[in-house]
Design an enzyme around this catalytic site. Structure first.
Site, PDB file in Angstrom:
ATOM      1  N   ARG A   1       0.792  -1.429   0.180  1.00 49.31           N
ATOM      2  CA  ARG A   1      -0.146   0.080   0.000  1.00 49.31           C
ATOM      3  C   ARG A   1       0.684   1.415  -0.059  1.00 49.31           C
ATOM      4  NH1 ARG A   1      -5.584  -1.146   1.711  1.00 49.31           N
ATOM      5  NH2 ARG A   1      -6.074  -2.766   0.579  1.00 49.31           N
TER       6      ARG A   1
ATOM      7  N   ARG B   1      -4.036   6.580   0.785  1.00 54.93           N
ATOM      8  CA  ARG B   1      -4.766   7.756   1.316  1.00 54.93           C
ATOM      9  C   ARG B   1      -3.818   8.434   2.264  1.00 54.93           C
ATOM     10  NH1 ARG B   1      -9.890   5.448   3.752  1.00 54.93           N
ATOM     11  NH2 ARG B   1      -8.880   3.667   3.896  1.00 54.93           N
TER      12      ARG B   1
ATOM     13  N   ARG C   1      -7.217  10.754  -6.483  1.00 58.84           N
ATOM     14  CA  ARG C   1      -8.382   9.842  -6.294  1.00 58.84           C
ATOM     15  C   ARG C   1      -9.753  10.821  -6.168  1.00 58.84           C
ATOM     16  NH1 ARG C   1     -12.327   7.511  -4.308  1.00 58.84           N
ATOM     17  NH2 ARG C   1     -12.390   6.114  -2.333  1.00 58.84           N
TER      18      ARG C   1
ATOM     19  N   ASP D   1      -7.025  -3.282  -7.488  1.00 59.77           N
ATOM     20  CA  ASP D   1      -7.389  -3.800  -6.320  1.00 59.77           C
ATOM     21  C   ASP D   1      -7.751  -5.468  -6.426  1.00 59.77           C
ATOM     22  OD1 ASP D   1      -8.270  -2.936  -3.354  1.00 59.77           O
ATOM     23  OD2 ASP D   1      -9.900  -4.546  -4.153  1.00 59.77           O
TER      24      ASP D   1
ATOM     25  N   TYR E   1     -14.882 -12.269   0.034  1.00 53.68           N
ATOM     26  CA  TYR E   1     -15.450 -10.911  -0.260  1.00 53.68           C
ATOM     27  C   TYR E   1     -16.676 -11.254  -0.956  1.00 53.68           C
ATOM     28  CZ  TYR E   1     -11.515  -8.336   1.933  1.00 53.68           C
ATOM     29  OH  TYR E   1     -10.679  -7.907   2.916  1.00 53.68           O
TER      30      TYR E   1
HETATM   31  O1  1CP Z   1       0.131   0.445  -3.353  1.00 53.93           O
HETATM   32  C1  1CP Z   1      -0.347  -0.856  -3.309  1.00 53.93           C
HETATM   33  O2  1CP Z   1      -0.177  -1.538  -2.462  1.00 53.93           O
HETATM   34  C2  1CP Z   1      -1.411  -1.261  -4.549  1.00 53.93           C
HETATM   35  C3  1CP Z   1      -2.462  -1.168  -4.598  1.00 53.93           C
HETATM   36  C4  1CP Z   1      -3.574  -2.063  -3.801  1.00 53.93           C
HETATM   37  C5  1CP Z   1      -3.236  -3.383  -3.283  1.00 53.93           C
HETATM   38  C6  1CP Z   1      -2.063  -4.301  -3.978  1.00 53.93           C
HETATM   39  C7  1CP Z   1      -4.632  -1.854  -3.136  1.00 53.93           C
HETATM   40  C8  1CP Z   1      -5.379  -0.157  -3.150  1.00 53.93           C
HETATM   41  N1  1CP Z   1      -5.393  -2.808  -2.730  1.00 53.93           N
HETATM   42  C9  1CP Z   1      -4.653  -4.087  -2.708  1.00 53.93           C
HETATM   43  C10 1CP Z   1      -5.018  -5.342  -2.210  1.00 53.93           C
HETATM   44  C11 1CP Z   1      -5.983  -5.478  -1.233  1.00 53.93           C
HETATM   45  N2  1CP Z   1      -7.217  -5.043  -1.460  1.00 53.93           N
HETATM   46  C12 1CP Z   1      -6.149  -6.603  -0.570  1.00 53.93           C
HETATM   47  C13 1CP Z   1      -4.828  -7.599  -0.100  1.00 53.93           C
HETATM   48  C14 1CP Z   1      -3.907  -7.022   0.637  1.00 53.93           C
HETATM   49  C15 1CP Z   1      -4.374  -6.613   2.116  1.00 53.93           C
HETATM   50  O3  1CP Z   1      -4.679  -7.318   2.698  1.00 53.93           O
HETATM   51  O4  1CP Z   1      -4.452  -5.364   2.183  1.00 53.93           O
HETATM   52  C16 1CP Z   1      -7.341  -6.511  -0.034  1.00 53.93           C
HETATM   53  C17 1CP Z   1      -7.820  -7.494   1.215  1.00 53.93           C
HETATM   54  C18 1CP Z   1      -8.030  -5.639  -0.657  1.00 53.93           C
HETATM   55  C19 1CP Z   1      -9.658  -5.394  -0.238  1.00 53.93           C
HETATM   56  C20 1CP Z   1      -9.807  -3.858  -0.084  1.00 53.93           C
HETATM   57  N3  1CP Z   1      -9.658  -2.914  -0.718  1.00 53.93           N
HETATM   58  C21 1CP Z   1      -9.809  -3.345   1.400  1.00 53.93           C
HETATM   59  C22 1CP Z   1     -10.089  -4.109   2.685  1.00 53.93           C
HETATM   60  C23 1CP Z   1     -11.579  -4.293   2.992  1.00 53.93           C
HETATM   61  C24 1CP Z   1     -11.376  -5.043   4.396  1.00 53.93           C
HETATM   62  O5  1CP Z   1     -11.804  -6.107   4.500  1.00 53.93           O
HETATM   63  O6  1CP Z   1     -11.308  -4.343   5.453  1.00 53.93           O
HETATM   64  C25 1CP Z   1      -9.822  -1.889   1.036  1.00 53.93           C
HETATM   65  C26 1CP Z   1     -10.238  -0.906   2.126  1.00 53.93           C
HETATM   66  C27 1CP Z   1      -9.844  -1.620  -0.189  1.00 53.93           C
HETATM   67  C28 1CP Z   1      -9.905  -0.398  -0.893  1.00 53.93           C
HETATM   68  C29 1CP Z   1      -8.409   0.203  -1.312  1.00 53.93           C
HETATM   69  N4  1CP Z   1      -7.437  -0.753  -2.168  1.00 53.93           N
HETATM   70  C30 1CP Z   1      -6.373   0.050  -2.535  1.00 53.93           C
HETATM   71  C31 1CP Z   1      -6.687   1.207  -1.611  1.00 53.93           C
HETATM   72  C32 1CP Z   1      -5.267   2.350  -1.737  1.00 53.93           C
HETATM   73  C33 1CP Z   1      -7.758   1.350  -1.056  1.00 53.93           C
HETATM   74  C34 1CP Z   1      -8.482   2.449  -0.141  1.00 53.93           C
HETATM   75  C35 1CP Z   1      -9.540   2.989  -0.994  1.00 53.93           C
HETATM   76  C36 1CP Z   1      -9.490   4.328  -0.921  1.00 53.93           C
HETATM   77  O7  1CP Z   1      -8.740   5.431  -1.575  1.00 53.93           O
HETATM   78  O8  1CP Z   1     -10.426   4.986  -0.464  1.00 53.93           O
END
Ligand code: 1CP
Length: 350
Positions: free
Chosen positions: A31, A35, A44, A81, A157
């Site tokens: 990540r 944010r 964004r 994502d 999910y």
């Molecule tokens: O910079 C990076 O790492 C690249 C982008 C990336 C990756 C590899 C994002 C952007 N998401 C992911 C993988 C991801 N997404 C995972 C696997 C890794 C982990 O465990 O974190 C998972 C479980 C998700 C699902 C997801 N997407 C969640 C979690 C939900 C929960 O169960 O609580 C969330 C909040 C997101 C949204 C998301 N994805 C990425 C970002 C930056 C965000 C935040 C969204 C925003 O900008 O509001």
């Protein structure tokens, strides 16, 4: 250890995959786009919804590059994502502001009729276009990581319809009707192979498979829903693209880490914060790359505590095939200057 071809050997990031310990080790952070960065929040806002950002090659490439410009990480990870895959399959995904993902849940075999593998192409193509742009725009020394979610984690999910702390709905379906649940895992396995193959064709140099909820499964379930589909993905990609290293991340499954690595054939693993450094050393000594495992909350805390732990991790893995990373993703509260402190500390000996 794989024999990675000459085209990719110029990246410092790939040295550990050839069994070489480099000092200081390569560094990137899960990540690293997100944010905590004001420039991410601005892009964004310009994109509209979160998925609009994922499907906009120009803006998705821009947010991928932002942390590279700031910190010069050795690798960048495609901005996308794991939930792009169910969305592309036809189970539309929404990201409610401040609440995380929402999907109309699929709870049984009848619900699988909503998924169509043949329709993924148009959405996957947008992500592949982002990868192609990135490989052109990134500094030549910066490795590009492609990724997907592992079938088990993505399925949780799809079945829950949202994030959950115990993945109860997916685990229940898997117990109630294992053959039906296996069909969902199979669709996801096939979609993941297509999705990752396209990322490699577009220019990804390394892959990571995120299994964030691997830790919630009993031993036999772990074998069937984590190890088996991951092995199938690794085999399919290895057959077509033997030069591209693949990292696994079975988060929360430290007790199964060694069997995961041995059975799936991954080239390396990401280790979460709870994984002892001694286990990371064992995995590295068995010839695999290890990556991790600084607590993302130490990156929020900063200061001497951060430096101390960075030093401990570096000392423990010195001389082994190791990549510096966190044990999980950067949290939004992280001060960007603490990330700069971390990178400086890791590269102190440079
Ligand atoms: O910079 C990076 O790492 C690249 C982008 C990336 C990756 C590899 C994002 C952007 N998401 C992911 C993988 C991801 N997404 C995972 C696997 C890794 C982990 O465990 O974190 C998972 C479980 C998700 C699902 C997801 N997407 C969640 C979690 C939900 C929960 O169960 O609580 C969330 C909040 C997101 C949204 C998301 N994805 C990425 C970002 C930056 C965000 C935040 C969204 C925003 O900008 O509001």
């Amino acid at each position: 250890m794989q024999n990675f071809d000459a085209a990719t050997v110029t990246y410092k990031f790939l040295a550990p995959f050839r069994g070489e310990a480099v000092s200081p080790p390569p560094v990137w952070l899960m990540r690293q786009a997100g944010r905590y960065l004001p420039e991410y929040r601005a892009t964004r806002a310009e994109a509209g919804s979160f998925l609009d950002l994922c499907y906009n090659p120009k803006l998705a490439a821009e947010v991928t590059l932002q942390p590279i410009r700031r910190y010069g990480f050795d690798a960048s990870i495609l901005f996308s994502d794991i939930l792009v895959v169910p969305d592309a399959l036809g189970q539309s995904v929404r990201f409610a502001e401040g609440e995380g993902p929402r999907l109309d849940p699929i709870r049984d075999v009848a619900g699988l009729a909503r998924l169509d593998l043949s329709k993924t192409g148009s959405k996957f193509a947008l992500v592949w276009e982002t990868v192609a742009r990135l490989r052109q725009d990134l500094p030549p020394e910066t490795c590009l990581i492609g990724f997907c979610g592992a079938p088990w984690t993505v399925a949780t999910y799809m079945v829950e319809g949202r994030g959950s702390s115990d993945q109860a709905e997916a685990r229940s379906w898997a117990y109630r009707d294992p053959d039906g649940f296996a069909q969902l895992i199979e669709v996801l396995t096939d979609a993941s192979i297509t999705y990752l193959s396209g990322q490699i064709e577009a220019g990804a140099n390394v892959l990571q498979i995120f299994d964030s909820w691997a830790g919630s499964l009993a031993e036999d379930e772990f074998e069937r829903w984590v190890i088996a589909p991951t092995t199938k993905i690794v085999r399919a990609l290895r057959a077509r693209y033997p030069h591209v290293p693949i990292m696994g991340f079975p988060k929360g499954a430290t007790s199964q880490l060694k069997s995961f690595v041995a059975a799936t054939g991954v080239d390396g693993v990401s280790c979460d914060t709870s994984c002892p450094l001694s286990i990371m050393r064992d995995v590295a000594d068995a010839g695999k790359v290890v990556q991790g495992n600084l607590d993302p909350l130490l990156l929020v805390a900063g200061g001497a505590a951060l430096d101390r732990r960075v030093d401990e991790i570096l000392a423990a893995l010195k001389g082994r095939p190791f990549i510096f990373n966190l044990g999980h993703g950067i949290v939004p509260e992280t001060p960007p200057e603490h990330v700069a402190q971390l990178v400086k500390r890791v590269r102190r000996g440079a």
